[in-house]
Design an enzyme around this catalytic site. Structure first.
Site, PDB file in Angstrom:
ATOM      1  N   SER A   1       0.848  -1.195   0.000  1.00 58.52           N
ATOM      2  CA  SER A   1       0.000   0.000   0.000  1.00 58.52           C
ATOM      3  C   SER A   1       0.878   1.238   0.000  1.00 58.52           C
ATOM      4  O   SER A   1       2.021   1.199   0.500  1.00 58.52           O
ATOM      5  CB  SER A   1      -0.865   0.012   1.266  1.00 58.52           C
ATOM      6  OG  SER A   1      -1.484   1.277   1.427  1.00 58.52           O
TER       7      SER A   1
ATOM      8  N   TYR B   1      -1.815  -0.757  10.141  1.00 54.29           N
ATOM      9  CA  TYR B   1      -1.958  -1.110   8.719  1.00 54.29           C
ATOM     10  C   TYR B   1      -0.678  -0.741   7.961  1.00 54.29           C
ATOM     11  O   TYR B   1      -0.127  -1.549   7.209  1.00 54.29           O
ATOM     12  CB  TYR B   1      -3.161  -0.350   8.157  1.00 54.29           C
ATOM     13  CG  TYR B   1      -3.454  -0.603   6.702  1.00 54.29           C
ATOM     14  CD1 TYR B   1      -4.146  -1.743   6.301  1.00 54.29           C
ATOM     15  CD2 TYR B   1      -3.054   0.307   5.723  1.00 54.29           C
ATOM     16  CE1 TYR B   1      -4.432  -1.967   4.952  1.00 54.29           C
ATOM     17  CE2 TYR B   1      -3.335   0.083   4.382  1.00 54.29           C
ATOM     18  CZ  TYR B   1      -4.022  -1.043   4.008  1.00 54.29           C
ATOM     19  OH  TYR B   1      -4.301  -1.269   2.683  1.00 54.29           O
TER      20      TYR B   1
END
Ligand code: ADP
Length: 272
Positions: free
Chosen positions: A156, A169
């Protein structure tokens, strides 16, 4: 493996019931690959396979929790026994946990690292071993860079965009970038490619299932709904991201930033 068009290739995609996983499975199916769609949500994976079949592809759906080492081992063995060693593996399954670092409890840290990081480790390790074994058994090494197989790991842009919102995350995804870079170096000699993909704001369903740390039920629901609507309205289309993933396999790219900001591009350029 005829990478230019994927005809006859076997592709395993985890999290294939969700936005980017499904779009990638379908982009590969469209180009002639057989898709093994794995997801913790079996009906969602089955739906992806049904869609792949409408494109003329073959496929099968599996229920698997990517964070479960034993389940992943069983899954990898089953794919090999039922089909063969995959040519392409896309480790895409992921979960989002949002909220301050200090407030994130151990169970939430374990969950996000379990799915996002361990899930990618299991998929890369188990299928990477199968691919390596297959190449080693060949009389001569494949003569093109990723003809021995290709592993795509979905990281990401958050991996290189520190924030107060997504510490757990982002940490899990930074691990995915580095493990992919290390594995790429290790497998290059076997003509197996590895790519880390770093999507920015993408129109998937990930926020709809997100955990908001320290936020009560009704408020969590509101944040989920609001985030989901924003992603759907302004997120980069998963279908377009999937095209970039396909292109990355064809070109055997190390890193693929998709809709990512400059600081992410800079960080990636420094480790490539
Ligand atoms: P993205 O496509 O950005 O990864 P989505 O939320 O649209 O985000 O898709 C993620 C997919 O990963 C979902 O289909 C979800 O069911 C799946 N998933 C989540 N946790 C696991 C897990 N532990 N094992 C396998 N699949 C999982």
């Amino acid at each position: 493996m005829p990478l230019a068009h994927f005809d006859g290739a076997l592709a395993v995609i985890t999290g294939a019931g969700g936005g980017l996983g499904r779009a990638t499975a379908l982009a590969l199916a469209e180009r002639g690959a057989t898709v093994v769609a794995a997801d913790i949500d079996l009906p969602a994976a089955e739906r992806t396979v049904a869609l792949a079949k409408t494109l003329g592809a073959e496929g099968a759906a599996y229920q698997v929790d990517v964070s479960d080492a034993a389940a992943m081992e069983e899954f990898a063995a089953e794919v090999r026994a039922a089909r063969r060693v995959p040519d392409i593996v896309v480790n895409n399954a992921g979960v989002a946990v949002a909220g301050p670092f200090l407030d994130t409890g151990v169970a939430d840290w374990e969950r996000v690292l379990g799915v996002n990081l361990w899930g990618v480790i299991h998929g890369s390790r188990l299928f990477g071993r199968q691919m390596a074994e297959r190449v080693r058994a060949l009389p001569t090494k494949p003569d093109r860079p990723n003809l021995g197989g290709h592993i795509v790991n979905i990281a990401s842009a958050a991996a290189y965009a520190p924030s107060r919102e997504l510490p757990a995350y982002s940490t899990s995804k930074a691990g995915v970038v580095m493990l992919s870079a290390c594995l790429r170096a290790e497998l290059a000699g076997l003509r197996i490619g590895v790519t880390a993909v770093c999507p920015g704001f993408t129109g998937t369903d990930i926020v709809r299932d997100a955990t908001f740390v320290g936020v009560g039920g009704a408020e969590s629901e509101r944040l989920r709904e609001r985030g989901h609507r924003a992603l759907q309205a302004r997120g980069y289309p998963p279908e377009k991201a999937a095209e970039r993933i396909v292109d990355a396999i064809v070109r055997n790219r190390a890193f693929v930033p998709v809709n990512a900001e400059a600081r992410v591009l800079h960080a990636l350029s420094r480790i490539s």
